[in-house]
Write a protein that holds these residues in place. Structure first.
Motif: not given
Length: 437
Positions: A169-173, A180-183, A227-235, A256-259
């Motif tokens: 919901k926070m993603t605005d490409k 979200i930003c993750l390592r 992890y992979v699906n989340l980063m593809k959709e919102a990373g 980044c909305g979340m980190w």
């Protein structure tokens, strides 16, 4: 007159015979994180108090630092006098007699003030082998304005389901904002620090009680798929190249909305000199799946002396300075209390000036206290360590698996293929090392 001249010549000869104050040069290997960069800028304070000691810095990216320091100490190369290492290396290296015990710290250093969990992680048989420069767990840092815009309220201890929903919901490409930003950068202390902690919350583990690898289990598949699906959709794009520093830069730029990352980042994301969103940051515990474990780790970047060093006394003086209460007060006087190295001393969290200045102080100490290296997983395991297994082989294993999982994130391989490769490579190494008969 002759007597005066003779006396003067004798005095001059005596002075000439006294050697000049010997100068010791300490070579300090450290990581290129913000707190260490700040320490380098304050080196003149130490050199002013110790005019016979000069400090030479070797500052390296995290993966490179680990490789160089490990090679140097294992080969007794003698390249460094002070090492920046963590809670993983200290007990392993101390048992190999690779480190000097820090048993000559001055009385005013106050070893008993060190946080018990951090001190225990850096001690073997009751002896301290490294002094913590800063301690950390991991937590969620999030944009309060974007969370509000999404119509959501972040709980103090959110579930993964909440985090996934919020990230989408926070993603605005279109405006270069990612939920979200993750390592994603490969490395046992980079993406695998995050993914191992995440896997704990999903009920996964590296090994069962017989040291059999567990990457072929549903829990690991659930972890890596999520992890992979989340980063593809919102990373963000190119996430497989992002480690701590890259994600810090993204968050501070408002992308980044979340980190979810090290608690030590809190002072940087809330510093208006460094962060565009400093006044819009909230904090929460790392997520859980309702299984009794949060996805947070325990770590301390610490300073240690390699065994066989010819400069032990000078090195111990430097370590005592850099990890002392006095150093904390020095940083506070220059940068403000919110920017002092966190997570090492009980007195800091009893300091009203600090807790008032650092909105993240309570969440940091709560995260550190909730991490349990002795019982890191839902199911029993034969190892200790939250985001790593404290065995010598883990450094190589974690890097290999990290490369496979980073490839899954980039799309170079599939989740199933990455897990199968991880299972095969770890099983082979554990048999070779004699863990599996």
């Amino acid at each position: 007159m002759k007597n005066l001249i003779g006396a003067a010549l004798s005095a001059a000869a005596l002075l000439a015979a006294i050697p000049a104050l010997a100068e010791t040069t300490l070579t300090v290997a450290t990581v290129n994180n913000g707190d260490m960069i700040r320490m380098q800028g304050l080196t003149s304070d130490f050199e002013g108090k110790n005019p016979d000691i000069k400090v030479k810095w070797v500052t390296l990216e995290e993966n490179v630092l680990r490789q160089k320091v490990t090679t140097d100490i294992a080969t007794k190369g003698g390249q460094f006098d002070v090492l920046t290492i963590g809670t993983y290396e200290v007990p392993i290296w101390a048992k190999k007699n690779w480190l000097v015990a820090l048993d000559k710290l001055p009385a005013d250093y106050d070893v008993d003030d060190l946080l018990p969990k951090i001190r225990d992680a850096l001690s073997v048989d009751g002896k301290l082998y490294a002094a913590p420069f800063y301690g950390e767990s991991s937590m969620i840092m999030y944009r309060t304005d974007l969370m509000q815009k999404a119509g959501l309220t972040m709980p103090d201890s959110p579930t993964w389901d909440f985090v996934i929903d919020a990230a989408k919901k926070m993603t605005d490409k279109a405006n270069d904002v990612y939920g979200i930003c993750l390592r994603g950068k490969a490395g046992w202390g980079e993406n695998m620090a995050f993914l191992t902690a995440m896997s704990n919350s999903f009920g996964a583990r590296w090994f069962d009680e017989k040291w059999e690898p567990q990457f072929d289990t549903p829990e690991w598949k659930d972890t890596l798929t999520t992890y992979v699906n989340l980063m593809k959709e919102a990373g963000p794009p190119g996430a497989s190249s992002n480690g701590f520093n890259e994600n810090l830069a993204l968050f501070n730029a408002g992308k980044c909305g979340m980190w979810i990352d090290a608690t030590v980042a809190a002072s940087f994301v809330t510093n208006p000199k460094e962060s565009k969103v400093a006044d819009k940051v909230g904090f929460a515990l790392a997520p859980n799946k309702g299984l009794g474990k949060n996805a947070n780790w325990l770590w301390a970047w610490s300073l240690a002396i390699p065994a066989g060093s010819q400069k032990v006394d000078a090195a111990e003086k430097f370590i005592a300075w850099a990890t002392s209460k006095g150093y904390t007060e020095l940083v506070a006087s220059k940068e403000g209390w919110a920017n002092v190295p966190p997570g090492t001393r009980t007195s800091l969290y009893n300091n009203a000036e600090y807790t008032k200045a650092a909105a993240f102080a309570k969440m940091t100490i709560d995260s550190i206290n909730s991490a349990d290296p002795s019982h890191p997983t839902v199911k029993p395991v034969p190892y200790v360590g939250v985001q790593y297994a404290a065995i010598p082989e883990f450094q190589g294993l974690g890097t290999t698996v990290g490369q496979q999982f980073s490839a899954a994130l980039s799309g170079a391989t599939t989740v199933d293929a990455a897990l199968a490769a991880a299972q095969k490579s770890v099983e082979r190494e554990m048999k070779r090392a004699g863990y599996i008969k």
